[in-house]
Design an enzyme around this catalytic site. Structure first.
Site, PDB file in Angstrom:
ATOM      1  N   SER A 137      41.383  41.066  40.655  1.00 53.26           N
ATOM      2  CA  SER A 137      41.475  39.652  40.277  1.00 53.26           C
ATOM      3  C   SER A 137      42.401  39.522  39.073  1.00 53.26           C
ATOM      4  O   SER A 137      42.529  40.478  38.283  1.00 53.26           O
ATOM      5  CB  SER A 137      40.085  39.141  39.909  1.00 53.26           C
ATOM      6  OG  SER A 137      40.171  37.894  39.256  1.00 53.26           O
ATOM      7  N   TYR A 150      32.370  39.950  34.708  1.00 55.56           N
ATOM      8  CA  TYR A 150      33.162  39.821  35.937  1.00 55.56           C
ATOM      9  C   TYR A 150      34.591  40.339  35.709  1.00 55.56           C
ATOM     10  O   TYR A 150      35.087  41.203  36.445  1.00 55.56           O
ATOM     11  CB  TYR A 150      33.190  38.369  36.431  1.00 55.56           C
ATOM     12  CG  TYR A 150      34.121  38.202  37.610  1.00 55.56           C
ATOM     13  CD1 TYR A 150      33.816  38.788  38.832  1.00 55.56           C
ATOM     14  CD2 TYR A 150      35.335  37.511  37.476  1.00 55.56           C
ATOM     15  CE1 TYR A 150      34.690  38.683  39.907  1.00 55.56           C
ATOM     16  CE2 TYR A 150      36.205  37.397  38.548  1.00 55.56           C
ATOM     17  CZ  TYR A 150      35.878  37.990  39.760  1.00 55.56           C
ATOM     18  OH  TYR A 150      36.756  37.894  40.814  1.00 55.56           O
TER      19      TYR A 150
HETATM   20  C1  8X3 Z   1      38.969  34.986  40.934  1.00 52.97           C
HETATM   21  C2  8X3 Z   1      39.880  34.456  39.892  1.00 52.97           C
HETATM   22  O1  8X3 Z   1      40.089  33.026  37.778  1.00 52.97           O
HETATM   23  O2  8X3 Z   1      38.217  32.556  39.253  1.00 52.97           O
HETATM   24  O3  8X3 Z   1      38.712  36.315  40.757  1.00 52.97           O
HETATM   25  O4  8X3 Z   1      38.212  34.522  37.886  1.00 52.97           O
HETATM   26  S1  8X3 Z   1      39.039  33.612  38.657  1.00 52.97           S
END
Ligand code: 8X3
Length: 251
Positions: A137, A150
């Site tokens: 990501s 995350y």
């Molecule tokens: C997804 C991108 O910006 O929502 O992994 O974290 S974000």
């Protein structure tokens, strides 16, 4: 002969689109997910010859072991592993976040991914062929408030991908980390906001975000590159998204 791809988190979003695209590119798909009803629907949709459902929970290494042990012999030589399963839970500041959420993200995004990779890698090295595509990501590179664990888990996935290539030097086994920004058409934000679908919907309003089909196209492109080429990382964002300034708090 068709190549074999194992796609995790196959029951929705990126995983489903990736499986459909790879099936159209003549791959046979081992589709891994928890939801058996959805796996069965995908088998009906893509056909028994093309799609083998594998029910497993990425947070439980013993389930991964059992699922892999149950693979029929003619499905065991996996050419392409797409580590797509992963999630974000919550957007709370670190000092308010639920530690259980952090554990679930670490268990899925880091432990599940590394465990499955460790199980699949030896046969790729032995056959001197194979490709691993990890779903990272932009959050693994760009910090933002509430991304705490995350983002850190996706930074792990990025560095793990690069370090895998370092270990695979001298082999034909390839590794790529795809790093998408804002994506819609998946359950990502509904899961992150724990069923607050309105909040999830608002996030995407007018954003023309990345779609699962865009990720599927990218996976297909990476996997169709000539064997002398390794795509290390692909970072992608919708045109509507950009970078923010570094905020300065004034006292
Ligand atoms: C997804 C991108 O910006 O929502 O992994 O974290 S974000």
């Amino acid at each position: 002969m068709s190549k074999i791809a194992l796609v995790t988190g196959v029951s929705a979003g990126f995983g489903k689109a990736i499986a459909e695209k790879l099936a159209a590119c003549d791959y046979k798909i081992i589709g891994a997910a928890r939801r058996w009803d959805r796996l069965q629907k995908m088998r009906e949709q893509l056909g028994e010859e093309r799609f083998l459902p594998l029910q497993m929970d990425m947070t439980k290494t013993e389930e991964i072991d059992r699922a892999l042990a149950d693979l029929p012999e003619n499905w065991q030589n996996i050419d392409l592993l797409v580590n797509n399963a992963g999630l974000a839970l919550g957007l709370d500041k670190a000092y308010e976040a639920d530690f259980k959420d952090w554990l679930t993200m670490i268990q899925t995004n880091i432990i599940g991914l590394t465990y499955l990779t460790r199980q699949i890698l030896p046969q790729m090295v032995k056959r001197n062929r194979g490709l691993i595509i990890n779903l990272g990501s932009t959050a693994g590179t760009v910090p933002y408030p509430g991304a705490n664990v995350y983002g850190a888990s996706k930074a792990f996935v990025k560095q793990f991908s690069l370090n895998l290539r370092a270990d695979l030097f001298g082999t034909q086994v390839r590794v790529t980390n795809i790093e998408p920004g804002l994506c819609e058409g998946t359950e990502f934000s509904n899961v992150r906001f724990k069923g607050d679908d309105e909040r999830a919907e608002q996030l995407y309003q007018g954003a023309h975000a990345i779609r699962p089909e865009d990720i599927a196209e990218t996976v297909a492109w990476i996997s169709s590159q000539p064997e002398h080429l390794n795509i290390n990382r692909i970072e992608m964002m919708p045109v509507s998204q950009s970078f923010g300034p570094q905020p300065v708090h004034r006292f």
